[in-house]
Design an enzyme around this catalytic site. Sequence first.
Site, PDB file in Angstrom:
ATOM      1  N   GLY A 104       0.830  -1.205   0.000  1.00 45.24           N
ATOM      2  CA  GLY A 104       0.000   0.000   0.000  1.00 45.24           C
ATOM      3  C   GLY A 104       0.856   1.242   0.000  1.00 45.24           C
ATOM      4  O   GLY A 104       2.054   1.194  -0.296  1.00 45.24           O
ATOM      5  N   GLU A 493       1.769  -4.754 -23.874  1.00 47.92           N
ATOM      6  CA  GLU A 493       2.189  -5.070 -22.506  1.00 47.92           C
ATOM      7  C   GLU A 493       3.172  -6.229 -22.421  1.00 47.92           C
ATOM      8  O   GLU A 493       4.010  -6.237 -21.525  1.00 47.92           O
ATOM      9  CB  GLU A 493       0.999  -5.283 -21.571  1.00 47.92           C
ATOM     10  CG  GLU A 493       0.101  -6.444 -21.895  1.00 47.92           C
ATOM     11  CD  GLU A 493      -1.026  -6.591 -20.866  1.00 47.92           C
ATOM     12  OE1 GLU A 493      -2.063  -7.134 -21.234  1.00 47.92           O
ATOM     13  OE2 GLU A 493      -0.862  -6.171 -19.712  1.00 47.92           O
TER      14      GLU A 493
END
Length: 616
Positions: A104, A493
């Site tokens: 996070g 990607e």
Amino acid sequence: MCGIVGYVGTEKSTRAVDVVIEGLSRLEYRGYDSAGVAVTTGTISQAKRAGKLQNLLDELEAKPLPEATAAIGHTRWSTHGGPTDENAHPHLSFDGSVSIVHNGIIENFAELSRELAEQGIERATQTDTEVVSHHLALALKKEGDLTKAMLATVAQLEGSFTIVAVAADNPDTVVAARRNSPLVVGLGDGENFVGSDVAAFVGQTKRAIEMGHDELVTITANSVEIQTFDGEPVEREEFLVNWNAEAAVKGGFDTFMEKEIHDQPAAVRDTLLGRMSESGSLMLDELRIDEAILRRIDKIIVVACGTAAYAGHVAKYAIEHWCRIPVEVELAHEFRYRDPVVSEKTLVVAITQSGETMDTLMAVRHAREQGAKVLAIVNTHGSTIARESDAVLYTHAGPEVAVASTKAFVAQITATYLLGLYLAQLRGNKYSDEVLTYLDELMAMPDKIADVISREDEVKALAKDMKDVTSVLFLGRHVGFPVALEGALKLKEIAYIHAEGFAAGELKHGPIALVEQDQPVFFIVPTPRRPVLHAKVLSNVQEVKARGARVLCIAEQGDSAVDDFADAVLRIPETPTLLHPLVSVIPLQIFACALASEKGLDVDQPRNLAKSVTVE
Ligand code: F6R
């Protein structure tokens, strides 16, 4: 994104490190750029290395960590500070008393850092996590107990986080806290685990507990105690993990992406399973929104990111056609910031494989705050978005490990078709027998997908031939347009080739300027049974052919009209227009995968990308 594992057992042994390393290897699919592990035995010892997990394994072989009862480990996807050995987790506090791993972002880390500097504690790394380790150590000095210290520390933090900690003087305990970031507890026999998802410990136990937000857990070998950040004890239901460890291995293929491409017939079949009642009508029993509300909705907004958003684009064509409800498709990160017009009559459909994508989660929360009902189409059971939505329609694609999404995409499209048919039936737009006809057509799709996959060698040969191209265009109309976008995204990607997807009709409004001699252009050709649409795409084919392009068509078997213009034709079975994406995307996935492999690239873990994007 970052992967987290924590372990506590009864006996001091090498098992602590082994379990954590095994968990980290199962979490590799989340994407990472460094890895580390720490054990506590009265003092804390740790090892951490930038790059692949193998670098850490080499380090551990050269300098093994001591036998221990408790260990924590981490695979990091950089946010604050580059992917270096120093910035890798775990982070040891200034006094060596605690070590933590974190997923996070700590938004107030600058302020927390200043507070430390005032006490003469300097940072040794560029991470926000290190700052938390120092604050935790200060709290531990004051509180004398790791759980209490963690409660005091999380009270100071702003942002999203899962933090897992061990203390030097408490070798039998791991403490973990979560806010807006995933955390699951695994229950063993004389040992317990924590992980950022069940893959972290599925090789050890199938028994798990999902943690709520703003909750903290203290695990020892024989106890699991959960409490809120306010210190209130919490009882949580245990559940059995329905993924087996084998589901997440490559099954004989060179890469996870190849395996997952081959999993697609099963992903679609399983997503359709059990959706029909005995009377033959559609039954979506995870759908817990009142039927009266669904009859009243006057607008659907799909929110999602990347490939999942392209599944949403396909859904728009099908749902509008079947249900006559306007459908908007919006990238989740744009939705939240543009003041969207949302009311209680709006159904927001969030599509997400991981169920943890922060942009999509924030869009879900925003929609609910505005009074909309949110229905999530999710692949990962117990994920945050599944839990925070008013209703969930699970895709049954199984664990998707490769960063580039394939089987989740076709499962998402399938789920949106089910939703569209359900709404059409409920709102009286389609009679049950019409719905049944569509369902029969859907049931035929797994075999059609398998048929396209069985001809993969042709696509691989094309990829081999094109391995040195530097730019590829993808064009489609109607449902072929999102397929073109997805084909371009896959190539970008994993093969790092410049690729653009366009609506074919847009060609002469600009993109045709890019077309020069030998420019490869893929066309997703619609079924000839839609003559007007088909003819329009054929005109586009001729326009680029006239300018020297290398034309590559994905066209139905028997569609001979493309033969005169195409340099190569990749065939798909005859399929109803709205269901076309389920087959037309397959050759594009195989093409990107094969081309990336030809270039010797890491197909499963492309550079700079993470599987689960848990920061905004
Ligand atoms: C591309 C890809 C991403 C994801 C996007 C959303 O191959 O996988 O574009 O589709 O990051 O992820 P989820 O579906 O987990 O919300």
